[in-house]
Design an enzyme around this catalytic site. Structure first.
Site, PDB file in Angstrom:
ATOM      1  CG  ASP A 186     -11.891   9.777 -16.108  1.00 25.09           C
ATOM      2  OD1 ASP A 186     -11.776  10.906 -15.618  1.00 25.09           O
ATOM      3  OD2 ASP A 186     -11.267   8.773 -15.712  1.00 25.09           O
ATOM      4  CG  ASP A 243     -12.510   4.611 -18.795  1.00 27.18           C
ATOM      5  OD1 ASP A 243     -12.408   5.842 -18.947  1.00 27.18           O
ATOM      6  OD2 ASP A 243     -12.503   4.069 -17.669  1.00 27.18           O
ATOM      7  CD  GLU A 252      -5.368   5.480 -16.832  1.00 26.13           C
ATOM      8  OE1 GLU A 252      -5.748   4.928 -15.794  1.00 26.13           O
ATOM      9  OE2 GLU A 252      -5.888   5.301 -17.946  1.00 26.13           O
TER      10      GLU A 252
END
Ligand SMILES: *[C@@H]1O[C@H](CO)[C@@H](O)[C@H](O)[C@H]1NC(C)=O
Ligand SMILES: *[C@@H]1O[C@H](CO)[C@@H](O)[C@H](O)[C@H]1NC(C)=O
Ligand SMILES: *[C@@H]1O[C@H](CO)[C@@H](O)[C@H](O)[C@H]1NC(C)=O
Length: 452
Positions: free
Chosen positions: A68, A71, A427
């Site tokens: 995803d 992780d 991110e």
């Protein structure tokens, strides 16, 4: 398939930004996220086979699919949304992918997800939504090839339904079925069969997937399934042209009050995409004015940073801007509404991501790009050097360049920090890149038209 683009002749064309190159890089990002056994054609030198033991509760093979984010959880809900949006871009802007030499890579990226969804659909009313447990997964920083935590599988079924997850999978599979029609008829048929079975599941057994897969809630909450049911029915109609699906879509549209203007377009709120597709498929004035209202609001009234970036949320700032850029660019082209304004809006937003403020937000694109994306695999040095939490806090650039990843982005004041630990800035996720990549395809399409 689109209206004449004469209006665009009045827009300055010849961009300072290389959308073809950015599209190519974005596909490399998806390739770096692949889980399971990798094919010999793998282009990411620092990646190899991983998670080869992923399996379901009855020992079904669940290898494959995409990680995803940083992780190594595999999340079907956002993976499916990503697949739907990437496929939509490929269906609408096929020539752009060809022009950039990326069509086959695009098909491969979609099939990597849909092959996995076929495995997740273990039986008619059973679909795996998550592999991996957050607390176990987040205790690890390192290479996916070296992880050894247990990776539990979580599913929806009749007793634990998830109409939102099943509905999004329907959209992805139906869209991909349409895409593969011209390349592999039997695969296209297989995708459609899974889509129609999951549609029955989604509509007959109602519920929110995060009630069935509670671990998902903290990360990818779903606040309703009305939009996914409508979205699923529309994509099945777009694929099959069976009027029962458009009738059901319109019934859901009314029942779930989908006509209200949304503020955003992302995995948890597909309303703007529904309004656009209904306008395109029916050409009814009420739908056209609804999507025009959304785009005019977005362009004229939505909050922006001082330098002009649409600001909808601090988490995934850039992806939110790219997603609405995709919707409005598409609306401008297919419906011939405010075409010049919507196209220049999309360009402005994408150019911000590619560096119009002096900072590129796409890893490996331009001179000044993010060097420390919050991404564990690319933070690892070359083998045989070990990799672990030391790499998380290390202040240097990621040793592997995660080409094509669009980072979360700046805050409301255009402030941005290229620091690995700061996931609110750095991110990267599957869904962040999806609307971005499909908007790039649209901009390439426009550049091509202008050349004619
Ligand atoms: C598209 O919209 C413009 C501006 O409203 C109009 O002049 C033009 O004729 C339209 N083109 C088509 C093909 O409908
Ligand atoms: C898992 O890997 C870690 C190092 O990454 C190691 O210390 C540990 O012993 C391994 N556990 C098992 C069960 O292999
Ligand atoms: C069509 O797709 C199936 C399923 O992935 C594959 O096994 C088959 O080889 C493909 N056929 C062609 C002609 O590519």
């Amino acid at each position: 398939m689109f209206y004449s683009l004469w209006v665009l002749l009045f827009i300055t064309f010849g961009s300072a930004y290389d959308y073809r190159h950015a599209l190519k890089l974005s596909l490399l990002f998806y390739e770096a996220q692949r889980s399971g056994p990798l094919p010999a054609s793998n282009r990411i030198t620092w990646r190899s086979d991983s998670a080869l033991d992923d399996h379901g509760l009855n020992n079904e093979d669940l290898t494959g699919g995409y990680y995803d984010a940083s992780d190594y959880v595999k999340f079907s809900f956002t993976m499916a949304f990503t697949t739907t949006i990437l496929t939509w871009g490929m269906l609408s802007f096929r020539h752009a992918y060809n022009e950039a030499g990326q069509y086959q890579h695009g098909l491969d990226a979609i099939k990597w997800a849909t092959d996995y969804f076929i495995k997740c659909h273990a039986s008619k009313y059973e679909f795996y939504g998550q592999i991996g447990d957050f607390s176990l997964d987040h205790a690890f920083w390192g290479r996916p090839e070296e992880m050894n935590m247990t990776r539990p599988a979580y599913k929806i079924d009749i007793e634990h339904p998830g109409s939102d997850l099943a509905g999004e999978a329907v959209a992805a599979l139906a869209a991909a079925s349409l895409l593969f029609e011209n390349f592999n008829q039997s695969y296209s048929d297989e995708l459609l069969r899974h889509a129609t079975e999951l549609y029955d599941f989604a509509t007959m057994y109602r519920g929110l997937y995060h009630d069935s897969i509670p671990g998902a809630k903290v990360y990818y909450e779903s606040t309703g399934y009305g939009d996914e049911l409508t979205w699923a029915a529309i994509w099945l109609y777009k694929k099959t042209k069976d009027v029962k699906y458009i009738e059901q879509a319109e019934t859901f549209y009314t029942k779930f009050r989908i006509k209200d203007r949304p503020n955003e377009f992302f995995y948890n709120k597909k309303v703007a995409g529904i309004q656009l597709l209904l306008a395109e498929l029916t050409l009814r004035p009420e739908y056209i004015s609804t999507i025009k209202n959304f785009c005019d609001y977005t362009i004229k009234e939505q909050i922006r940073t001082p330098k002009g970036l649409i600001f909808i949320d601090k988490s995934g700032t850039l992806s939110h801007a790219a997603n609405v850029a995709f919707i409005c660019l598409h609306a401008g082209l297919t419906l011939n509404i405010s075409q010049a304004a919507y196209v220049s809006f999309a360009k402005e937003q994408i150019n911000y991501m590619l560096g119009s403020t002096g900072q590129s937000f796409v890893v490996g694109y331009g001179q000044n790009y993010p060097k420390q994306p919050h991404h564990s695999a690319s933070s690892c040095p070359n083998l045989p050097e070990p990799c672990g939490w030391k790499q998380f806090t290390w202040k240097g650039p990621n040793p592997q360049i995660l080409y094509g990843a669009l980072v979360s982005g700046p805050d409301q004041n255009d402030h941005y920090e290229d620091v690995r630990e700061e996931f609110l800035y750095n991110e990267v996720t599957l869904d962040y890149n999806a609307g971005f990549q499909s908007t790039l395809a649209g901009l390439i399409y426009i550049e091509n038209e202008n050349k004619l």
